[in-house]
Enzyme design. Structure first.
Site: not given
Ligand code: GTP
Ligand code: MG
Length: 151
Positions: A9, A49, A91, A112, A115, A126
């Site tokens: 990212k 997303y 996450t 974070n 991805h 994707e």
């Molecule tokens: P990705 O690999 O980026 O898809 O992350 P993930 O699969 O571990 O988590 P998810 O798909 O649920 O969420 C996508 C992204 O949204 C996360 O990597 C975070 O950057 C962001 N995100 C998820 N939950 C939160 C939250 O509670 N607050 C905030 N600010 N960002 C969040």
């Molecule tokens: Mg995800």
């Protein structure tokens, strides 16, 4: 062979973590099938997303992903999606074990660093969203027989 979509990212690119992240997948034994540095449109990132579009953090997430270049990659190998997620960590970086990318380099869930596809079906979607067919390369990994036991 299973493929996963991994992205560094904008924060990860700006913080100089691209090389380390590539290195972790290489050293584990995965094969790099595609890689490019991109600045996708808002529409592209909203599509990426789309499952999270009703979340309160969605707008901030898209703004974050638009804040700089992203290093998009496809990594291939046995169980690439599940193991890729283990290499990234949880996450929320504060819940990620040290030794994972997020557990080593991040604190805030909204910054974070990386991805990874959450399963084979989302990986297919994707990869098709981020790469053209001719950008995903098929080749023999010379180390293959040193990484996998012969069937
Ligand atoms: P990705 O690999 O980026 O898809 O992350 P993930 O699969 O571990 O988590 P998810 O798909 O649920 O969420 C996508 C992204 O949204 C996360 O990597 C975070 O950057 C962001 N995100 C998820 N939950 C939160 C939250 O509670 N607050 C905030 N600010 N960002 C969040
Ligand atoms: Mg995800």
């Amino acid at each position: 062979n299973e493929q996963t979509f991994i992205a560094v990212k904008p924060d990860g690119v700006q913080r100089g973590l691209v090389g380390d992240i590539i290195s972790r997948f290489e050293k584990r034994g995965y094969k790099l099938a595609a890689i490019k540095l991109v600045t996708p449109s808002k529409e592209h990132l909203e599509k990426h997303y789309e499952d999270l579009s009703d979340k309160p953090f969605f707008k901030g997430l898209v703004t974050y992903m638009l804040s700089g270049p992203i290093c998009a990659m496809v990594w291939e190998g046995r169980d690439a999606c599940k193991t890729g997620r283990m290499i990234l960590g949880a996450t929320n970086p504060l819940a990620s074990n040290p030794g994972t990318i997020r557990g080593d380099y991040a604190i805030d869930v909204g910054r974070n660093v990386c991805h990874g596809s959450d399963g084979v079906e989302s990986a297919k979607k994707e990869i098709a969203l981020w790469f053209g067919k001719d950008e995903v390369i098929s080749y023999k990994q010379s180390q293959f027989d040193w990484i996998y036991e012969k069937p």
